[in-house]
Write a protein that holds these residues in place. Structure first.
Motif, PDB file in Angstrom:
ATOM      1  N   PRO A   1      -2.310  21.150 118.118  1.00  0.00           N
ATOM      2  CA  PRO A   1      -1.371  21.480 117.055  1.00  0.00           C
ATOM      3  C   PRO A   1      -1.629  20.662 115.790  1.00  0.00           C
ATOM      4  N   VAL A   2      -1.294  21.255 114.648  1.00  0.00           N
ATOM      5  CA  VAL A   2      -1.334  20.542 113.369  1.00  0.00           C
ATOM      6  C   VAL A   2       0.064  20.597 112.776  1.00  0.00           C
ATOM      7  N   GLN A   3       0.441  19.539 112.046  1.00  0.00           N
ATOM      8  CA  GLN A   3       1.803  19.449 111.533  1.00  0.00           C
ATOM      9  C   GLN A   3       1.810  18.999 110.092  1.00  0.00           C
ATOM     10  N   GLY A   4       2.684  19.624 109.301  1.00  0.00           N
ATOM     11  CA  GLY A   4       2.877  19.251 107.908  1.00  0.00           C
ATOM     12  C   GLY A   4       1.985  20.055 106.972  1.00  0.00           C
ATOM     13  N   HIS A   5       2.462  20.224 105.756  1.00  0.00           N
ATOM     14  CA  HIS A   5       1.761  21.088 104.802  1.00  0.00           C
ATOM     15  C   HIS A   5       0.315  20.668 104.547  1.00  0.00           C
ATOM     16  N   GLU A   6       0.053  19.400 104.405  1.00  0.00           N
ATOM     17  CA  GLU A   6      -1.326  18.989 104.105  1.00  0.00           C
ATOM     18  C   GLU A   6      -2.263  19.327 105.263  1.00  0.00           C
ATOM     19  N   ALA A   7      -1.844  19.019 106.481  1.00  0.00           N
ATOM     20  CA  ALA A   7      -2.665  19.342 107.651  1.00  0.00           C
ATOM     21  C   ALA A   7      -2.815  20.854 107.813  1.00  0.00           C
ATOM     22  N   LEU A   8      -1.751  21.588 107.516  1.00  0.00           N
ATOM     23  CA  LEU A   8      -1.815  23.055 107.600  1.00  0.00           C
ATOM     24  C   LEU A   8      -2.806  23.622 106.587  1.00  0.00           C
ATOM     25  N   ARG A   9      -2.800  23.083 105.363  1.00  0.00           N
ATOM     26  CA  ARG A   9      -3.764  23.531 104.343  1.00  0.00           C
ATOM     27  C   ARG A   9      -5.200  23.358 104.838  1.00  0.00           C
ATOM     28  N   ILE A  10      -5.478  22.200 105.366  1.00  0.00           N
ATOM     29  CA  ILE A  10      -6.833  21.896 105.841  1.00  0.00           C
ATOM     30  C   ILE A  10      -7.206  22.810 107.008  1.00  0.00           C
ATOM     31  N   PHE A  11      -6.305  22.939 107.973  1.00  0.00           N
ATOM     32  CA  PHE A  11      -6.612  23.721 109.166  1.00  0.00           C
ATOM     33  C   PHE A  11      -6.763  25.199 108.845  1.00  0.00           C
ATOM     34  N   ILE A  12      -5.788  25.770 108.149  1.00  0.00           N
ATOM     35  CA  ILE A  12      -5.852  27.195 107.823  1.00  0.00           C
ATOM     36  C   ILE A  12      -7.048  27.474 106.919  1.00  0.00           C
TER      37      ILE A  12
ATOM     38  N   SER B   1      -3.507  38.999 104.925  1.00  0.00           N
ATOM     39  CA  SER B   1      -4.524  39.879 104.344  1.00  0.00           C
ATOM     40  C   SER B   1      -4.956  39.413 102.956  1.00  0.00           C
ATOM     41  N   ARG B   2      -4.163  38.568 102.318  1.00  0.00           N
ATOM     42  CA  ARG B   2      -4.515  38.050 100.991  1.00  0.00           C
ATOM     43  C   ARG B   2      -5.372  36.777 101.064  1.00  0.00           C
ATOM     44  N   LEU B   3      -5.469  36.190 102.250  1.00  0.00           N
ATOM     45  CA  LEU B   3      -6.309  35.003 102.482  1.00  0.00           C
ATOM     46  C   LEU B   3      -6.037  33.885 101.470  1.00  0.00           C
ATOM     47  N   ASP B   4      -4.771  33.685 101.158  1.00  0.00           N
ATOM     48  CA  ASP B   4      -4.336  32.660 100.207  1.00  0.00           C
ATOM     49  C   ASP B   4      -3.688  31.516 100.987  1.00  0.00           C
ATOM     50  N   VAL B   5      -4.404  30.436 101.126  1.00  0.00           N
ATOM     51  CA  VAL B   5      -3.938  29.305 101.940  1.00  0.00           C
ATOM     52  C   VAL B   5      -2.589  28.796 101.454  1.00  0.00           C
ATOM     53  N   GLU B   6      -2.422  28.624 100.154  1.00  0.00           N
ATOM     54  CA  GLU B   6      -1.149  28.095  99.630  1.00  0.00           C
ATOM     55  C   GLU B   6       0.014  29.016  99.955  1.00  0.00           C
ATOM     56  N   GLU B   7      -0.192  30.312  99.838  1.00  0.00           N
ATOM     57  CA  GLU B   7       0.871  31.258 100.184  1.00  0.00           C
ATOM     58  C   GLU B   7       1.230  31.131 101.656  1.00  0.00           C
ATOM     59  N   LEU B   8       0.230  31.052 102.520  1.00  0.00           N
ATOM     60  CA  LEU B   8       0.482  30.956 103.958  1.00  0.00           C
ATOM     61  C   LEU B   8       1.211  29.665 104.311  1.00  0.00           C
ATOM     62  N   VAL B   9       0.783  28.559 103.754  1.00  0.00           N
ATOM     63  CA  VAL B   9       1.433  27.270 104.019  1.00  0.00           C
ATOM     64  C   VAL B   9       2.884  27.293 103.552  1.00  0.00           C
ATOM     65  N   GLY B  10       3.159  28.023 102.483  1.00  0.00           N
ATOM     66  CA  GLY B  10       4.513  28.108 101.946  1.00  0.00           C
ATOM     67  C   GLY B  10       5.530  28.729 102.893  1.00  0.00           C
ATOM     68  N   PHE B  11       5.076  29.438 103.907  1.00  0.00           N
ATOM     69  CA  PHE B  11       5.996  30.020 104.893  1.00  0.00           C
ATOM     70  C   PHE B  11       6.495  28.969 105.891  1.00  0.00           C
ATOM     71  N   PHE B  12       5.832  27.817 105.952  1.00  0.00           N
ATOM     72  CA  PHE B  12       6.180  26.779 106.925  1.00  0.00           C
ATOM     73  C   PHE B  12       7.179  25.783 106.336  1.00  0.00           C
ATOM     74  N   ALA B  13       8.022  25.233 107.201  1.00  0.00           N
ATOM     75  CA  ALA B  13       8.841  24.075 106.838  1.00  0.00           C
ATOM     76  C   ALA B  13       7.892  22.929 106.493  1.00  0.00           C
ATOM     77  N   GLU B  14       8.366  21.960 105.713  1.00  0.00           N
ATOM     78  CA  GLU B  14       7.515  20.824 105.312  1.00  0.00           C
ATOM     79  C   GLU B  14       6.857  20.144 106.508  1.00  0.00           C
ATOM     80  N   ASP B  15       7.585  20.035 107.622  1.00  0.00           N
ATOM     81  CA  ASP B  15       7.045  19.399 108.818  1.00  0.00           C
ATOM     82  C   ASP B  15       6.651  20.427 109.873  1.00  0.00           C
ATOM     83  N   GLY B  16       6.418  21.677 109.425  1.00  0.00           N
ATOM     84  CA  GLY B  16       6.087  22.771 110.327  1.00  0.00           C
ATOM     85  C   GLY B  16       4.836  22.508 111.144  1.00  0.00           C
ATOM     86  N   ILE B  17       4.798  23.121 112.310  1.00  0.00           N
ATOM     87  CA  ILE B  17       3.698  22.944 113.261  1.00  0.00           C
ATOM     88  C   ILE B  17       3.040  24.294 113.517  1.00  0.00           C
TER      89      ILE B  17
END
Length: 122
Positions: A39-50, A15-31
């Motif tokens: 699927p997308v994997q890793g924090h950088e790819a997650l930032r872009i996708f989300i 609900s806060r629409l904060d990409v960095e906060e959302l990515v922070g819930f994932f493991a570094e190699d999270g999918i």
């Protein structure tokens, strides 16, 4: 914090629409496998996708309908209520989360893409 509580907090964080906060819930190699796409994997790819996924969203609230867990797996049935590009979208979803050390290792999200696209004119 237990796996169920981590996922409850993750869902609330949308609900806060904060990409960095959302990515922070994932493991570094999270999918993140948003089932209509690959699927997308890793924090950088997650930032872009989300970031791309929520582009145009002005608000979103995800209601948890059912949440259960067994071991490192958490399943959350939700109703995602989102305003995207000025259009209200109510999207039933089910997320399956595999957890590792308090972080999301894998998230598979299931929903009907047509239900999301129809209000947008797609």
């Amino acid at each position: 914090m237990g796996n169920e509580q981590v996922i409850r907090e993750f869902i609330a964080a949308w609900s806060r629409l904060d990409v960095e906060e959302l990515v922070g819930f994932f493991a570094e190699d999270g999918i993140y496998h948003n089932m209509p796409t690959g699927p997308v994997q890793g924090h950088e790819a997650l930032r872009i996708f989300i970031g791309g996924f929520i582009n145009g969203w002005s608000e979103t609230v995800w209601d948890v309908l059912t949440l259960m867990s067994a071991g490192n797996t958490v399943i959350a049935e939700r109703l995602d209520r989102t305003v995207a590009h000025g259009k209200q979208i109510d999207l039933p979803c089910c997320g399956v989360f595999e957890m590792k050390d308090g972080k999301i290792a894998v998230w598979r999200d299931y929903f009907d893409l047509a239900t999301y696209m129809k209000p947008l004119g797609g």
